[in-house]
Design a protein around this motif. Structure first.
Motif, short mmCIF file in Angstrom:
data_model
loop_
_atom_site.label_atom_id
_atom_site.label_comp_id
_atom_site.label_asym_id
_atom_site.label_seq_id
_atom_site.Cartn_x
_atom_site.Cartn_y
_atom_site.Cartn_z
N VAL A 1 0.84 -1.20 0.00
CA VAL A 1 0.00 0.00 0.00
C VAL A 1 0.88 1.25 0.00
O VAL A 1 0.68 2.17 -0.78
CB VAL A 1 -0.92 -0.01 1.24
CG1 VAL A 1 -1.61 1.34 1.41
CG2 VAL A 1 -1.92 -1.15 1.15
N TYR A 2 1.89 1.24 0.86
CA TYR A 2 2.79 2.39 0.94
C TYR A 2 3.37 2.74 -0.42
O TYR A 2 3.34 3.90 -0.84
CB TYR A 2 3.91 2.12 1.95
CG TYR A 2 5.04 3.10 1.82
CD1 TYR A 2 4.91 4.39 2.35
CD2 TYR A 2 6.20 2.78 1.13
CE1 TYR A 2 5.93 5.32 2.18
CE2 TYR A 2 7.21 3.70 0.96
CZ TYR A 2 7.06 4.97 1.50
OH TYR A 2 8.06 5.90 1.33
N HIS A 3 3.92 1.74 -1.10
CA HIS A 3 4.56 2.02 -2.39
C HIS A 3 3.56 2.54 -3.41
O HIS A 3 3.88 3.42 -4.20
CB HIS A 3 5.26 0.76 -2.91
CG HIS A 3 6.57 0.51 -2.25
ND1 HIS A 3 6.77 -0.55 -1.39
CD2 HIS A 3 7.74 1.19 -2.29
CE1 HIS A 3 8.01 -0.51 -0.94
NE2 HIS A 3 8.63 0.52 -1.46
N CYS B 1 -0.50 -0.42 5.92
CA CYS B 1 0.52 0.35 5.20
C CYS B 1 1.50 -0.53 4.42
O CYS B 1 1.83 -0.24 3.29
CB CYS B 1 1.27 1.23 6.19
SG CYS B 1 2.40 2.37 5.39
N PHE B 2 1.94 -1.62 5.05
CA PHE B 2 2.94 -2.45 4.35
C PHE B 2 2.39 -3.79 3.88
O PHE B 2 3.13 -4.73 3.64
CB PHE B 2 4.20 -2.60 5.20
CG PHE B 2 4.94 -1.30 5.30
CD1 PHE B 2 5.68 -0.83 4.21
CD2 PHE B 2 4.85 -0.51 6.44
CE1 PHE B 2 6.34 0.39 4.27
CE2 PHE B 2 5.51 0.71 6.50
CZ PHE B 2 6.25 1.16 5.42
N SER B 3 1.05 -3.86 3.76
CA SER B 3 0.47 -5.07 3.17
C SER B 3 0.50 -4.92 1.65
O SER B 3 0.44 -3.81 1.14
CB SER B 3 -0.99 -5.25 3.60
OG SER B 3 -1.08 -5.18 4.99
N ALA B 4 0.58 -6.08 0.97
CA ALA B 4 0.50 -6.03 -0.49
C ALA B 4 -0.93 -5.70 -0.87
O ALA B 4 -1.88 -6.16 -0.22
CB ALA B 4 0.90 -7.37 -1.09
N VAL B 5 -1.10 -4.90 -1.89
CA VAL B 5 -2.43 -4.48 -2.32
C VAL B 5 -3.30 -5.69 -2.70
O VAL B 5 -4.50 -5.70 -2.46
CB VAL B 5 -2.31 -3.49 -3.50
CG1 VAL B 5 -3.66 -3.27 -4.17
CG2 VAL B 5 -1.75 -2.17 -3.01
N ALA B 6 -2.64 -6.71 -3.25
CA ALA B 6 -3.39 -7.90 -3.68
C ALA B 6 -4.15 -8.54 -2.52
O ALA B 6 -5.15 -9.21 -2.72
CB ALA B 6 -2.44 -8.91 -4.30
N GLN C 1 -11.00 -1.64 0.04
CA GLN C 1 -9.71 -1.14 0.54
C GLN C 1 -8.81 -0.73 -0.61
O GLN C 1 -8.14 0.30 -0.56
CB GLN C 1 -9.03 -2.22 1.39
CG GLN C 1 -9.71 -2.43 2.74
CD GLN C 1 -9.18 -3.65 3.46
OE1 GLN C 1 -8.88 -4.67 2.83
NE2 GLN C 1 -9.10 -3.57 4.77
N GLN C 2 -8.84 -1.54 -1.68
CA GLN C 2 -8.01 -1.21 -2.84
C GLN C 2 -8.43 0.14 -3.42
O GLN C 2 -7.60 0.96 -3.81
CB GLN C 2 -8.12 -2.30 -3.91
CG GLN C 2 -7.47 -3.60 -3.48
CD GLN C 2 -7.39 -4.63 -4.59
OE1 GLN C 2 -7.85 -4.38 -5.69
NE2 GLN C 2 -6.81 -5.77 -4.29
N GLN C 3 -9.73 0.35 -3.44
CA GLN C 3 -10.21 1.63 -3.99
C GLN C 3 -9.70 2.81 -3.15
O GLN C 3 -9.30 3.84 -3.68
CB GLN C 3 -11.73 1.63 -4.03
CG GLN C 3 -12.27 2.72 -4.93
CD GLN C 3 -13.72 2.48 -5.29
OE1 GLN C 3 -14.51 2.05 -4.45
NE2 GLN C 3 -14.07 2.74 -6.53
N ARG C 4 -9.67 2.59 -1.86
CA ARG C 4 -9.18 3.67 -0.99
C ARG C 4 -7.68 3.89 -1.17
O ARG C 4 -7.18 5.00 -0.97
CB ARG C 4 -9.52 3.36 0.47
CG ARG C 4 -10.98 3.72 0.79
CD ARG C 4 -11.34 3.38 2.19
NE ARG C 4 -11.65 1.96 2.33
CZ ARG C 4 -11.51 1.26 3.46
NH1 ARG C 4 -11.05 1.84 4.54
NH2 ARG C 4 -11.84 -0.01 3.49
#
Lengths: 498, 216, 285
Positions: free
Chosen positions: B72-74, B117-122, B128-131
């Motif tokens: 998410v951070y990246h 913050c440091f979870s993979a978007v997948a 959550q992805q939309q946010r």
């Protein structure tokens, strides 16, 4: 409606893939008429018995040497592939450039063994010889595949980046991570190929497993051959266990230290190779005599090579590889169900896995030699050896693909029904594209089967090198490369047509 | 003063003409909402605006455009890639800079993503992805926002919170929505698209929910 | 990135360490039992090291051509060549000399062997009936397994092997020639007489299935060849010391590596017949 009409009308209904397959089969059948496939062996059984006896009583004579060979096999594979990953990636970034594409096509169309034979003249028995023999052709292969993978990522993430983000940033933050899973899985597959290549480089003198394998085999020490082969199978079969994310840095960092030291490089030799050895003989020795004389000598020299070596070589290579390609396809279609979860339960698949690992890891060269004993010298041993080796590889890839399929739960009861109605139609397109990729590889591999008395291009290249005529060898290697490039272009055109 | 403008443009999607001729002025400081049935050309219009004015715009596409195997951070950090040198970005890729994390975290907190913050978007849910895509646009802090259905995967209160945030961070915005009620609450100017034309262009306070329903 | 630098660095260190000590290196053509090559010649290396008082190393190679290349590239300074490979090597390295040969080498010979199904038996000449059979040489660069047999085939039949036989193969080495003819994969073959005799003695050949049908006239074969520029690199008189060390080698254990009774002096001109034949056949420009 007559039968022919019925045939013709059904022809127009078939898909491009089926038409292509039929085309290949027809070409192969035509080749059968001109190919030399005679069985001429008289009594192979004594040697076969010795071979079988040896295979069932594996023994290692010098385990320390073999351990060293095992380590250097891995070392050359890892170091070579690592260099190729870096080189291939950089080339992939420039792949839109026609010159780069041509360069990559050229370097990957030359077999590792030929690269090794060239670098043996340059560096002699130095680790660089083996390292570059793997790294250079693999760079060309990686460049093409990486470029394709990077081109296939979704465009949207890169589009959302703020303007002015720059090429490198876009690459690092979007294209690379998006392509990453594909890059990793392809690289890992190539690593396995690298281990095979590295082992085979031993045939020309690098201190890898192939060195001992060839030595023992040529002396008929079949117990040692068996032990070496088993070690090699074990190495490939257990790849999943020792090749992990956390072992990678150690493997890559450690590999340079196990390449061995070899002999010092004398750079003058490299220069001599470029400035003398590969200059056509008539030009090299032409201090006296006029320009016209040397020109006519050169044309004589060229036409000698063309008519006595290159053209027969191309013909035999084509005939052999077209037959081998179709037999490879049949082998793969027969073998892939052995490892498919829709055909057998897990315990039932185990023998299939073992069979496929053995068949795809045994160098064609050894298979061909064993078959030569059984069948006598002709194209037949080569065809069967190529088909077993490549068929197992494509069977493995197709089987893996079939395991990724999600099929309905009320599948037909009978295996044969499942095979023809559920599996085959689904995997056929990807099977066909594996085959088209493999076409060029099979053509390259016919190179090392010259021992069978078949005069493929590789046979003539080897002869030229044994006679220390590098000018001739280079012309023939380039001929082989051009043939491969032509096949590669043709196969890609077919792929688009399908 | 006009911020984004289109003059008599024909817009295509693939080989199909979708919209046109279109003439549109987006004035600085206004929040413009696009309404219309799915497939009517809202996305095409937004894409066109983005292509023409990439310099000034942050984009939240309908398909989000996230790099799912990155954290998410990246993904959020990507909103400011152009501000730093390639080397800085490279280092941040491997080892996220503390200062940047400190910038990103408050945004994620506002969007209820701070723990991810440091979870993979997948690994995240659709909402959550939309946010995350919203956070990326917020972090980019461009003068203009172009957003294509930015709250379609969010439930009511969450969607309102996100809309409020977008309104607060971007002075100028063009947002497509399918919720008429929400369009009236957050938009200052409403544009409706039908049969390849802009059929309505009105201030929000002159419109009612029922007058807009005919466009759906 | 770092990995790359590391690797390059490691390679440079490896290359550098090899430069540091001027080791005297020799090699031998892999004409028989390659698995034993290193063990066999390590003893010779130890012997030479003791005699020459300098570090001596043996490097095994995989082909005749690789032996020649290593010698030409000055990666080895001394080599145990066959007749043809020696001639080629000396042609490529001006100043290099044949210095010693085995007692047996001036009168070396090849055997032609045939599978029993051909019905051929030993005779003074090759019979006309070999026309149209299948035939295998040994290695492409071998004197006894290629050059001399081909020469005699051309002499007797006035045709190239390709024209004479139905199929011509290259087995790769002498032992494999025996195996291939014994199994009938090829009906005929030609090889080094010493390898055949040793195989028969060790009981590795079924002489009911394969037998010698003709032996060639004798010709000079194996020899030690030295580069001409050794004194400059290893000190005055080094060439002579190497020559002496080779000639006075008399330990049976060492000699069995070759296998030879002993060594006698040799010179480049001793191999003139081989050179002529090679030129005639077109294996030498």
């Amino acid at each position: 409606m007559s039968f022919t009409e019925a045939m013709l009308s059904s022809l127009s209904r078939w898909s491009g893939g089926v038409k292509t397959s039929i085309g290949f089969v027809l070409v192969a059948i035509c080749c059968l008429f001109v190919a030399d496939l005679e069985i001429s062996s008289i009594d192979p059984w004594a040697e076969m018995w010795r071979l079988a006896d040896g295979l069932f009583h594996p023994s290692l004579m010098q385990s320390s040497l073999v351990l060293e060979a095992l380590l250097s096999t891995l070392a050359f594979a890892f170091a070579g592939v690592a260099l190729a990953v870096v080189g291939g990636f950089l080339l992939a970034l420039m792949f839109h450039n026609a010159f780069v594409r041509g360069f990559c096509a050229l370097v990957r169309s030359i077999h590792e063994l030929f690269w090794a034979l060239i670098f043996l003249q340059f560096f002699g028995l130095h680790p660089l010889t083996g390292l570059l023999a793997i790294a250079i052709p693999y760079s060309g292969i990686f460049a093409r595949m990486y470029a394709e993978m990077l081109a296939q990522v979704p465009m949207l993430p890169a589009r959302t980046l703020p303007s002015g983000t720059g090429y490198l940033n876009t690459l690092l933050y979007t294209r690379l991570p998006l392509a990453w899973p594909h890059l990793v899985s392809y690289t890992s597959y190539r690593l396995e190929c690298g281990i095979r290549s590295s082992a085979i480089l031993g045939f020309v003198g690098l201190p890898t497993l192939g060195y001992y394998l060839e030595s023992s085999f040529s002396q008929g020490y079949y117990s040692e051959v068996a032990a070496l082969l088993m070690l090699f199978y074990l190495l490939i079969a257990t790849k999943k266990i020792w090749l992990r994310r956390w072992t990678l840095p150690a493997l890559f960092l450690g590999s340079p230290f196990f390449l061995g030291d070899g002999m010092p490089i004398v750079w003058g030799n490299a220069w001599r190779f470029i400035s003398e050895d590969i200059i056509p003989a008539p030009l090299r020795n032409s201090e006296a005599g006029g320009q016209w004389e040397s020109l006519s000598k050169l044309s004589q020299w060229t036409s000698d090579i063309m008519f006595n070596q290159a053209l027969p070589g191309i013909w035999n290579t084509l005939v052999l590889s077209q037959i081998a390609l179709v037999v490879t396809g049949l082998c793969a279609l027969i073998m892939f169900p052995l490892i498919s979860r829709y055909c057998y339960s897990l315990p039932g698949r185990m023998p299939g896995y073992v069979l496929l690992v053995i068949a795809r890891s045994t160098p064609e060269y050894l298979l061909a030699y064993i078959l030569l004993q059984l069948l006598g010298p002709s194209m037949l041993p080569a065809v069967i050896a190529l088909a077993i080796h490549n068929g197992a590889l494509i069977g493995y890839l197709s089987g893996r693909h079939s395991n990724e399929l999600v099929l309905r739960s009320d599948l037909p009861k009978r295996r044969l029904d499942r095979y023809f109605y559920e599996l085959l139609p689904r995997i056929y397109p990807s099977f066909l594209s594996f085959m088209l990729y493999r076409w060029e590889v099979i053509m390259r591999e016919t190179a090392i089967l010259g021992i069978l008395g078949i005069h493929t291009l590789g046979f003539f290249v080897d002869s030229a090198i044994q006679e220390i005529r590098f000018d001739v060898a280079l012309v023939l290697i380039l001929t082989a490369a051009l043939l491969n490039i032509a096949v590669d272009m043709f196969s890609r055109r077919i792929q688009r047509y399908i | 003063m006009s911020s984004l403008a289109i003059q008599d443009a024909y817009l295509t999607y693939g080989n199909h003409r979708v919209l046109g001729p279109v003439t549109l002025d987006v004035r600085a400081g206004e929040h413009l909402i696009l309404l219309g049935k799915s497939g009517c050309g809202k996305s095409t219009l937004l894409n066109h605006l983005y292509t023409e004015n990439r310099q000034d715009c942050a984009l939240i596409p309908q398909d989000l455009g996230l790099v799912e195997n990155l954290s998410v951070y990246h993904n959020v950090y990507m909103g400011r890639l152009q501000r730093y040198s390639a080397l800085r970005n490279c280092l941040n890729f491997i080892y996220p800079a503390v200062a940047r994390i400190a910038e990103v975290t408050p945004l994620l907190e506002q969007l209820g993503l701070d723990e991810k913050c440091f979870s993979a978007v997948a690994e995240l849910s659709g909402g959550q992805q939309q946010r995350v895509a919203v956070a990326r646009a917020l972090y980019q802090a461009a003068p203009v926002l172009l957003a294509d259905e930015p709250v379609s995967a969010l439930d009511g209160p969450e969607a309102d919170r996100v809309m409020a945030l977008l309104g607060q961070y971007f002075a100028t915005a063009v947002i497509s929505l399918h919720d008429v009620d929400r369009a009236l609450r957050y938009g200052q100017r409403i544009i409706a698209i039908q049969n390849g034309e802009l059929v309505l262009d009105e201030s929000a306070h002159r419109l009612t929910v029922s007058s807009l329903n005919e466009f759906y | 990135m770092f990995k790359m630098m590391f690797r390059v660095l490691a390679l440079m260190i490896l290359a550098g360490s090899a430069f540091a000590t001027p080791t005297f290196v020799f090699t031998a053509i892999p004409d028989q039992d390659e698995t034993q090559l290193k063990q066999r010649f390590q003893k010779v290396a130890d012997y030479l090291q003791q005699e020459l008082q300098t570090e001596v190393r043996f490097i095994p190679v995989k082909s005749y051509a690789a032996t020649i290349t290593a010698f030409r590239n000055n990666q080895v300074q001394l080599a145990w060549f066959g007749g043809l490979s020696g001639v080629k090597a000396r042609e490529l390295v001006p100043g290099s000399r044949a210095v010693a040969q085995g007692v047996e080498d001036p009168e070396f010979k090849s055997y032609f062997i045939a599978h029993q199904s051909t019905g051929l038996s030993a005779a003074d000449r090759l019979p006309q009936s070999i026309d149209g059979l299948t035939f295998t040489f040994g290695s492409k660069g071998s004197t006894s397994g290629r050059l001399m047999p081909e020469y005699h085939l051309r002499e007797q039949f006035g045709q190239s092997p390709d024209e004479l036989f139905k199929r011509v193969g290259f087995s790769g080495n002498h032992s494999r020639t025996i195996a291939l003819v014994e199994s009938g994969a090829y009906q005929l073959g030609a090889l080094n007489y010493k390898v055949w005799d040793a195989a028969v003695e060790a009981g590795k050949v079924d002489t009911a299935k394969v037998k010698v049908i003709w032996e060639t006239p004798t010709y000079p074969d194996y020899q030690w060849t030295l580069r001409g520029d050794l004194d400059a690199a290893y000190g005055e008189g080094f060439t002579d010391r190497v020559e002496q060390a080779l000639l006075k080698m008399n330990d049976p254990e060492l000699l069995s590596s070759f296998p030879r009774q002993g060594f006698i002096p040799a010179s480049n001109s001793d191999f003139e017949p081989v050179r002529k034949v090679a030129k005639q056949i077109g294996l030498l420009d």
